[in-house]
Scaffold this motif. Sequence first.
Motif, mmCIF file in Angstrom:
data_model
loop_
_atom_site.group_PDB
_atom_site.id
_atom_site.type_symbol
_atom_site.label_atom_id
_atom_site.label_comp_id
_atom_site.label_asym_id
_atom_site.label_seq_id
_atom_site.Cartn_x
_atom_site.Cartn_y
_atom_site.Cartn_z
ATOM 1 N N ILE A 184 -1.625 15.862 14.253
ATOM 2 C CA ILE A 184 -2.459 14.811 14.840
ATOM 3 C C ILE A 184 -2.128 13.445 14.240
ATOM 4 C CG2 ILE A 184 -4.391 16.252 15.574
ATOM 5 C CD1 ILE A 184 -5.712 15.381 12.857
ATOM 6 N N GLY A 185 -0.990 13.386 13.572
ATOM 7 C CA GLY A 185 -0.618 12.136 12.901
ATOM 8 C C GLY A 185 -0.271 11.034 13.888
ATOM 9 N N ALA A 186 -0.311 9.808 13.363
ATOM 10 C CA ALA A 186 0.023 8.654 14.200
ATOM 11 C C ALA A 186 1.509 8.358 14.066
ATOM 12 C CB ALA A 186 -0.787 7.450 13.750
ATOM 13 N N ASN A 187 2.053 7.783 15.133
ATOM 14 C CA ASN A 187 3.478 7.430 15.132
ATOM 15 C C ASN A 187 3.618 6.013 14.577
ATOM 16 O OD1 ASN A 187 6.205 7.353 15.722
ATOM 17 N ND2 ASN A 187 5.842 6.656 17.814
ATOM 18 N N LEU A 188 3.276 5.874 13.289
ATOM 19 C CA LEU A 188 3.189 4.521 12.728
ATOM 20 C C LEU A 188 4.553 3.881 12.555
ATOM 21 C CD1 LEU A 188 1.240 2.399 11.473
ATOM 22 C CD2 LEU A 188 1.838 3.371 9.276
ATOM 23 N N THR A 189 5.463 4.592 11.877
ATOM 24 C CA THR A 189 6.778 3.993 11.621
ATOM 25 C C THR A 189 7.652 4.009 12.867
ATOM 26 O OG1 THR A 189 7.247 6.116 10.617
ATOM 27 C CG2 THR A 189 6.971 4.264 9.138
ATOM 28 N N GLY A 190 7.146 4.669 13.946
ATOM 29 C CA GLY A 190 7.861 4.619 15.221
ATOM 30 C C GLY A 190 7.228 3.574 16.123
ATOM 31 N N ASN A 191 6.437 2.687 15.518
ATOM 32 C CA ASN A 191 5.819 1.619 16.308
ATOM 33 C C ASN A 191 6.553 0.323 16.023
ATOM 34 O OD1 ASN A 191 3.949 -0.633 16.907
ATOM 35 N ND2 ASN A 191 2.658 1.056 17.584
ATOM 36 N N ILE A 192 6.935 -0.350 17.082
ATOM 37 C CA ILE A 192 7.780 -1.544 16.933
ATOM 38 C C ILE A 192 7.087 -2.639 16.131
ATOM 39 C CG2 ILE A 192 7.122 -2.701 19.071
ATOM 40 C CD1 ILE A 192 10.750 -2.337 18.128
ATOM 41 N N ALA A 193 5.758 -2.704 16.201
ATOM 42 C CA ALA A 193 5.046 -3.758 15.466
ATOM 43 C C ALA A 193 5.185 -3.554 13.963
ATOM 44 C CB ALA A 193 3.571 -3.758 15.860
ATOM 45 N N VAL A 194 5.119 -2.276 13.552
ATOM 46 C CA VAL A 194 5.212 -1.967 12.131
ATOM 47 C C VAL A 194 6.629 -2.214 11.628
ATOM 48 C CG1 VAL A 194 5.012 -0.115 10.437
ATOM 49 C CG2 VAL A 194 3.343 -0.303 12.283
ATOM 50 N N THR A 195 7.611 -1.719 12.380
ATOM 51 C CA THR A 195 8.996 -1.918 11.923
ATOM 52 C C THR A 195 9.349 -3.401 11.982
ATOM 53 O OG1 THR A 195 9.918 -1.514 14.101
ATOM 54 C CG2 THR A 195 9.686 0.376 12.670
ATOM 55 N N LEU A 196 8.775 -4.109 12.946
ATOM 56 C CA LEU A 196 8.997 -5.561 13.024
ATOM 57 C C LEU A 196 8.465 -6.236 11.763
ATOM 58 C CD1 LEU A 196 9.541 -8.241 14.766
ATOM 59 C CD2 LEU A 196 7.112 -8.137 15.211
ATOM 60 N N THR A 197 7.264 -5.843 11.360
ATOM 61 C CA THR A 197 6.668 -6.462 10.168
ATOM 62 C C THR A 197 7.504 -6.160 8.936
ATOM 63 O OG1 THR A 197 4.571 -5.991 11.227
ATOM 64 C CG2 THR A 197 4.494 -6.769 8.958
ATOM 65 N N LEU A 198 7.901 -4.892 8.813
ATOM 66 C CA LEU A 198 8.697 -4.509 7.635
ATOM 67 C C LEU A 198 10.033 -5.268 7.618
ATOM 68 C CD1 LEU A 198 8.050 -0.664 7.565
ATOM 69 C CD2 LEU A 198 7.060 -2.396 6.080
ATOM 70 N N ALA A 199 10.653 -5.376 8.799
ATOM 71 C CA ALA A 199 11.931 -6.085 8.875
ATOM 72 C C ALA A 199 11.732 -7.564 8.571
ATOM 73 C CB ALA A 199 12.539 -5.904 10.259
ATOM 74 N N LEU A 200 10.593 -8.084 9.008
ATOM 75 C CA LEU A 200 10.270 -9.490 8.767
ATOM 76 C C LEU A 200 10.094 -9.745 7.271
ATOM 77 C CD1 LEU A 200 9.962 -11.605 10.967
ATOM 78 C CD2 LEU A 200 7.490 -11.427 10.702
ATOM 79 N N ILE A 201 9.458 -8.787 6.591
ATOM 80 C CA ILE A 201 9.266 -8.923 5.138
ATOM 81 C C ILE A 201 10.638 -8.927 4.459
ATOM 82 C CG2 ILE A 201 8.325 -7.804 3.081
ATOM 83 C CD1 ILE A 201 6.080 -6.722 4.944
ATOM 84 N N THR A 202 11.505 -8.019 4.889
ATOM 85 C CA THR A 202 12.864 -7.986 4.333
ATOM 86 C C THR A 202 13.573 -9.307 4.587
ATOM 87 O OG1 THR A 202 13.107 -5.624 4.531
ATOM 88 C CG2 THR A 202 15.117 -6.900 4.592
ATOM 89 N N PHE A 203 13.431 -9.801 5.822
ATOM 90 C CA PHE A 203 14.049 -11.074 6.205
ATOM 91 C C PHE A 203 13.596 -12.198 5.272
ATOM 92 C CE2 PHE A 203 13.469 -15.040 8.604
ATOM 93 C CZ PHE A 203 14.766 -15.287 9.011
ATOM 94 N N ILE A 204 12.285 -12.235 5.015
ATOM 95 C CA ILE A 204 11.740 -13.298 4.156
ATOM 96 C C ILE A 204 12.263 -13.130 2.728
ATOM 97 C CG2 ILE A 204 9.621 -14.212 3.135
ATOM 98 C CD1 ILE A 204 8.256 -13.407 5.852
ATOM 99 N N VAL A 205 12.201 -11.895 2.211
ATOM 100 C CA VAL A 205 12.633 -11.660 0.832
ATOM 101 C C VAL A 205 14.115 -12.039 0.670
ATOM 102 C CG1 VAL A 205 13.072 -9.863 -0.885
ATOM 103 C CG2 VAL A 205 10.910 -9.906 0.338
ATOM 104 N N VAL A 206 14.923 -11.624 1.636
ATOM 105 C CA VAL A 206 16.362 -11.889 1.532
ATOM 106 C C VAL A 206 16.629 -13.395 1.554
ATOM 107 C CG1 VAL A 206 18.563 -11.699 2.752
ATOM 108 C CG2 VAL A 206 17.107 -9.688 2.488
ATOM 109 N N ASN A 207 16.023 -14.095 2.521
ATOM 110 C CA ASN A 207 16.381 -15.512 2.695
ATOM 111 C C ASN A 207 15.718 -16.415 1.676
ATOM 112 O OD1 ASN A 207 18.244 -15.649 5.054
ATOM 113 N ND2 ASN A 207 16.618 -14.348 5.848
#
Lengths: 164, 367
Positions: free
Chosen positions: B219-242
């Motif tokens: 009954i788990g949620a598809n959290l890491t398969g949600n584009i909003a979540v991966t977008l946020t995580l990628a955005l955090i990486t983007f900020i940290v890198v730059n």
Amino acid sequence: MELVTPGIGLVFWTSIVFAILFVLLAKFAWKPILGAIKEREQSIEDALASAEKAKEEMKTLLSNNERILTEARAERDELLKDARDIREKMIAEAKGLATKESERLLQAARENIQNEKMAAITELKNQVAVLSIEIAEKILKSELSSDEKQKSLVNNLLQDVNLN
Amino acid sequence: MSNKIKTFRPILTCIFALLLCLNSSFANDNNDGAVAEPTHEEKFKPTEVIFEHISDSHDWHFWGEHEHAVSLPLPVIIYSDKGFDIFLSSAFHHGTHPYHGKYTYILKNDHIKVVDETEVVDDAATSKIIDFSITKNVASMFISVAIILSLFLSMAGAYKKNGIAAPKGKQSFLEPLVMFVRDEIARPNIGAKADKFLPFLLTIFFFIWINNLLGLLPIGANLTGNIAVTLTLALITFIVVNVNGNASYWKHILMPPVPWWLYPIMIPVELIGIFSKPFALMVRLFANITAGHIVVISLVSLIFIFKSMAIAPVSVAFALFIDVLELLVAFLQAFIFTMLTALFIGSAIEEHHHDDAHAEGAHAKHH
């Protein structure tokens, strides 16, 4: 299309939740955990280094022992050799002394014998002289007992002188 | 890096091919069904089932359908020009009733829409509201955070208690993973300054991994398969890198080591590169996790499509196989995401001479 359209709500909550999670974990979990791991690694490293050091020390100690043992052995050998030398020297000395002594004794004996011999010879000579004188006396007495005999003696002696 | 992506490309291709087949075939089925049996309600629609499972929801659905559904109502938070509206999703009665707040809302396909008095969707008003609801994904994320915090805070407590003694219990399970992130991900890719970024990399790794695993629960949620979540995580990486990018990183982008007349081509390419890296991170995690869920549900759906119990053993066997594979993928995707993040950070803070770097790059390409 809906699947790839990010919802603003979820973006918002993910950002907030991730930020809070990061702060909490960084402060209360990662710091002590990584610190402890680093500390443990350091202590293991130190322990290994000190073990290595102890091993090294042990090695030098062992080699020292070995050296001392070798030295002791060498010393013992030297002592034994010295003792042997001394013994031999003593024996040789004793032998030398004994020889000298015996030689001396022999010499003394020989001298003694010589002396005794000389004394005996002298004694004998003296005896012979005494005897000779006595004999001569007796002969002279008998030779000179009559005038005739005295004359013949003188003649004889004179004859000898002429011959010379 | 591209080797790893290539390894998964066949799998992804298969999955999408399967999905497309299902989509088209059942679209046909539906049409046929609609013509032949317009009154048949029980027609099984796998795409709906699949999308229901991989999409976010305002209810935490356990079992049952529509009005008979058993689900956990979750808070709905809506911000509009009139302020916040906060209520439980049970107010919608599984989408059958409207809710009268500052506007009148209905739940349509798990989306909240504003309706007017005659219950007709008002698109203009709907576009103005922002849905900050605690959805199934958000709730699942809270649970994952609780799990992660309890795991690592107790682990940290164990270190405080045991000091530098050999790890015990939970420690001995988690410590190798922490060490893995440090020694296999952070240090080889970032180098001397790795430890500075380690808390971030560890957080992102365990956040993705734990959520991937929670998503695999029935009954788990598809959290890491949600584009909003991966977008946020990628955005955090983007900020940290730059934010951490040094002078030589920016110089490489704005003054690439090419003849000046190539600048009009190279600078845009480099600038696109800044964004394409996190974009790839976002899509990779989203696609891998969602694809896994789709395959599992598709396999189970086969039973209902064929309406035969005979297919069940096959479906279950395949679903089990995919589930076990997904366990691996859950770890692998967390690893890849963290690893690439570390790689990007490493290249952003690296002090290098352009000529050398490019000579090596050219050299590598020839092989």
